[in-house]
Design a protein around this motif. Structure first.
Motif, mmCIF file in Angstrom:
data_model
loop_
_atom_site.group_PDB
_atom_site.id
_atom_site.type_symbol
_atom_site.label_atom_id
_atom_site.label_comp_id
_atom_site.label_asym_id
_atom_site.label_seq_id
_atom_site.Cartn_x
_atom_site.Cartn_y
_atom_site.Cartn_z
ATOM 1 N N ALA A 263 2.709 5.446 5.522
ATOM 2 C CA ALA A 263 4.125 5.370 5.911
ATOM 3 C C ALA A 263 4.915 6.211 4.926
ATOM 4 O O ALA A 263 4.499 6.388 3.773
ATOM 5 C CB ALA A 263 4.624 3.930 5.904
ATOM 6 N N SER A 264 6.045 6.724 5.367
ATOM 7 C CA SER A 264 6.827 7.600 4.493
ATOM 8 C C SER A 264 8.275 7.153 4.400
ATOM 9 O O SER A 264 8.848 6.643 5.375
ATOM 10 C CB SER A 264 6.771 9.054 4.984
ATOM 11 O OG SER A 264 7.286 9.153 6.300
ATOM 12 N N ALA A 265 8.848 7.328 3.209
ATOM 13 C CA ALA A 265 10.279 7.131 2.974
ATOM 14 C C ALA A 265 10.830 8.497 2.614
ATOM 15 O O ALA A 265 10.478 9.057 1.572
ATOM 16 C CB ALA A 265 10.510 6.128 1.854
ATOM 17 N N MET B 68 10.942 3.764 -3.628
ATOM 18 C CA MET B 68 10.955 4.133 -2.206
ATOM 19 C C MET B 68 9.538 4.072 -1.630
ATOM 20 O O MET B 68 9.314 3.517 -0.539
ATOM 21 C CB MET B 68 11.526 5.538 -2.024
ATOM 22 C CG MET B 68 13.026 5.644 -2.260
ATOM 23 S SD MET B 68 13.579 7.378 -2.328
ATOM 24 C CE MET B 68 13.224 7.931 -0.648
ATOM 25 N N ALA B 69 8.558 4.625 -2.358
ATOM 26 C CA ALA B 69 7.182 4.633 -1.862
ATOM 27 C C ALA B 69 6.612 3.222 -1.782
ATOM 28 O O ALA B 69 5.946 2.859 -0.795
ATOM 29 C CB ALA B 69 6.313 5.509 -2.768
ATOM 30 N N GLU B 70 6.869 2.417 -2.803
ATOM 31 C CA GLU B 70 6.336 1.052 -2.814
ATOM 32 C C GLU B 70 6.978 0.199 -1.725
ATOM 33 O O GLU B 70 6.300 -0.585 -1.040
ATOM 34 C CB GLU B 70 6.564 0.432 -4.190
ATOM 35 C CG GLU B 70 5.729 1.092 -5.280
ATOM 36 C CD GLU B 70 6.079 0.608 -6.679
ATOM 37 O OE1 GLU B 70 5.296 0.879 -7.613
ATOM 38 O OE2 GLU B 70 7.156 -0.027 -6.837
ATOM 39 N N GLN B 71 8.287 0.384 -1.520
ATOM 40 C CA GLN B 71 8.989 -0.436 -0.531
ATOM 41 C C GLN B 71 8.599 -0.062 0.899
ATOM 42 O O GLN B 71 8.435 -0.937 1.750
ATOM 43 C CB GLN B 71 10.500 -0.283 -0.720
ATOM 44 C CG GLN B 71 11.046 -0.962 -1.959
ATOM 45 C CD GLN B 71 10.940 -2.472 -1.885
ATOM 46 O OE1 GLN B 71 10.895 -3.062 -0.809
ATOM 47 N NE2 GLN B 71 10.866 -3.119 -3.054
ATOM 48 N N VAL B 72 8.443 1.234 1.180
ATOM 49 C CA VAL B 72 8.085 1.600 2.553
ATOM 50 C C VAL B 72 6.665 1.149 2.861
ATOM 51 O O VAL B 72 6.363 0.761 3.999
ATOM 52 C CB VAL B 72 8.270 3.118 2.794
ATOM 53 C CG1 VAL B 72 7.126 3.952 2.213
ATOM 54 C CG2 VAL B 72 8.419 3.403 4.285
ATOM 55 N N ASP C 226 -1.379 1.218 4.156
ATOM 56 C CA ASP C 226 -2.250 1.298 2.990
ATOM 57 C C ASP C 226 -1.677 2.241 1.929
ATOM 58 O O ASP C 226 -1.969 2.098 0.739
ATOM 59 C CB ASP C 226 -3.637 1.807 3.396
ATOM 60 C CG ASP C 226 -4.321 0.868 4.369
ATOM 61 O OD1 ASP C 226 -4.447 -0.328 4.060
ATOM 62 O OD2 ASP C 226 -4.715 1.335 5.465
ATOM 63 N N ILE C 227 -0.907 3.214 2.384
ATOM 64 C CA ILE C 227 -0.328 4.209 1.485
ATOM 65 C C ILE C 227 1.147 4.380 1.823
ATOM 66 O O ILE C 227 1.533 4.390 3.003
ATOM 67 C CB ILE C 227 -1.037 5.577 1.634
ATOM 68 C CG1 ILE C 227 -2.524 5.448 1.303
ATOM 69 C CG2 ILE C 227 -0.383 6.639 0.753
ATOM 70 C CD1 ILE C 227 -3.326 6.697 1.611
ATOM 71 N N GLY C 228 1.965 4.530 0.784
ATOM 72 C CA GLY C 228 3.369 4.867 0.977
ATOM 73 C C GLY C 228 3.678 6.147 0.223
ATOM 74 O O GLY C 228 3.242 6.310 -0.927
ATOM 75 N N VAL C 229 4.372 7.084 0.852
ATOM 76 C CA VAL C 229 4.744 8.327 0.190
ATOM 77 C C VAL C 229 6.252 8.504 0.320
ATOM 78 O O VAL C 229 6.833 8.180 1.372
ATOM 79 C CB VAL C 229 3.988 9.539 0.778
ATOM 80 C CG1 VAL C 229 4.246 9.691 2.271
ATOM 81 C CG2 VAL C 229 4.339 10.823 0.042
#
Length: 412
Positions: free
Chosen positions: A275-277, A336-340, A347-350
């Motif tokens: 997922a991306s923020a 932002m990455a951790e929250q999204v 599994d991954i936030g960017v």
């Protein structure tokens, strides 16, 4: 045997259609060991075409023409070639019958100018047109070989594969294969890459190594020639190994792949979701991934947190983080990455936050970009970029860098 491909047609010069025939023929000729040194395009003009033929005959053993075999007055390829070579045009009865049967079958009246399509160079080997009316032809004059093909790709391609290729193979004393492999790199400039492999470039014979820069990336095309395909691949493998020993850290894939495609392939292989923020990229990262078919099981979604309020109220980036460090900061990117990742259950936030321009933000110069990558049960990693270029270039390069960082993370 060295070849030149001459495409005839003013529509090519006007940009109305692309010269895909030259691309197709070059690839086919390379496979059977024929070098293509020139691509030429000339309009529907007899004198210019005649001049082009004279020039090509001085520098090529094989001259291939595409287009200009039709029934209209501006279709003048074979008439011009016949005049230059001192050959007559004669009617090929098989082609004539095929044309007549076409009009009989469709119930249309055949106009007299359609008979022109059955004309071939006297003494030429006729290449049957299985998907159209005008036949192709091949002829040798004064040690030079001339081949004529119709312009429509749907006619040219099967004609070459079914008839033209066999003709050329019969002309070749030694049947060599030419194979190429493209190595793709990101994060290293063309000049730096060339410096790293300068001695390899200077010593190249077979295989050859050709650098090419474009669209923010650098590629190296390794090309080898040999009668044996096994030997060709061995030579390419050796060259690739030498290159990778120098600049392998910047390598991401082969041939026509892209960074987003490689990332999707890696995520699929490891059965991971992402997922991306996105702030300055405005959804560009998720767009590049979702335009690849089959990513619905990989991409959870994206939150476009362009304004500060969205970062705070939707992504829950802490107010104290924004007040102390600003939105263009490593700390903001990490949250932002951790929250999204948490909100969308991936599994991954960017995340992406930065300054694309045209003006500065929070006293940060244009081109300042923070990217963060969060993974479950791992410490979030942050990256700072200082990019140059215009607004869109900065956005695009930010996406590519994120793909590269993610690939390194997943492949390590």
């Amino acid at each position: 045997m060295n070849a030149e491909i001459i495409a005839v047609g003013s529509e090519l010069l006007l940009g109305q259609i692309a010269n895909t025939n030259a691309q197709f023929l070059s690839k086919q000729l390379a496979e059977i060991g024929i070098n293509v040194f020139f691509h030429t395009v000339v309009g529907d003009n007899e004198q210019r075409l005649e001049d082009t033929i004279h020039q090509a005959s001085k520098r090529a053993d094989l001259i291939i023409f595409t287009g200009g075999l039709g029934p209209t007055k501006d279709d003048l390829t074979k008439e011009t070639i016949a005049r230059v070579l001192g050959k007559s045009l004669v009617t090929d009865e098989q082609a004539m019958r095929s044309i007549e049967m076409y009009f009989e079958k469709t119930g249309r009246t055949m106009t007299p100018n359609n008979r022109k399509q059955a004309l071939v160079l006297e003494g030429a080997s006729v290449l049957t047109n299985d998907y159209g009316m005008a036949p192709g032809m091949a002829i040798e004059v004064s040690g030079k070989r001339y081949m004529l093909f119709p312009g429509p790709p749907k006619e040219l391609q099967p004609m070459f594969l079914n008839h033209g290729r066999a003709y050329l193979l019969n002309q070749l004393a030694v049947k060599e294969r030419i194979e190429s492999r493209v190595l793709r790199f990101f994060g290293i400039g063309e000049s730096q890459l060339e410096t790293e492999i300068e001695d390899l470039l200077e010593a190249q014979t077979n295989p050859t190594i050709a650098p090419l820069a474009g669209d923010g990336e650098v590629t190296l095309r390794i090309t080898s020639k040999h009668e044996s395909l096994t030997e060709v691949n061995r030579l390419i493998d050796e060259a690739e190994a030498a290159i990778m020993a120098r600049v392998g850290e910047f390598f991401y894939g082969y041939n026509e792949t892209t960074l987003p495609s490689e990332l999707v392939r890696e995520l699929e292989a490891q059965k991971l979701t992402i997922a991306s923020a996105e702030s300055l990229t405005g959804g560009l990262f998720s767009e590049r991934l979702t335009e690849i078919p089959g990513t619905s099981q990989i991409v959870k979604g994206a939150i476009i947190s362009y304004q500060t309020e969205v970062k705070n109220q939707v992504l829950n980036v802490r107010s104290e983080t924004i007040e102390k460090h600003g939105v263009v900061s490593e700390q903001c990117a990490i949250e932002m990455a951790e929250q999204v990742m948490s909100k969308l259950g991936s599994d991954i936030g960017v995340s992406f936050t930065g300054v694309a321009g045209p003006g500065t933000q929070e006293d940060q110069p244009v081109g300042t970009v923070h990217i963060a990558i969060a993974r479950k049960n791992e410490k979030t990693k942050a990256y700072l970029l200082q990019l140059s270029g215009g607004r869109q270039a900065i956005r695009m390069r930010s996406v590519r860098y994120a793909c590269q960082y993610l690939l390194k993370e997943l492949r390590s």
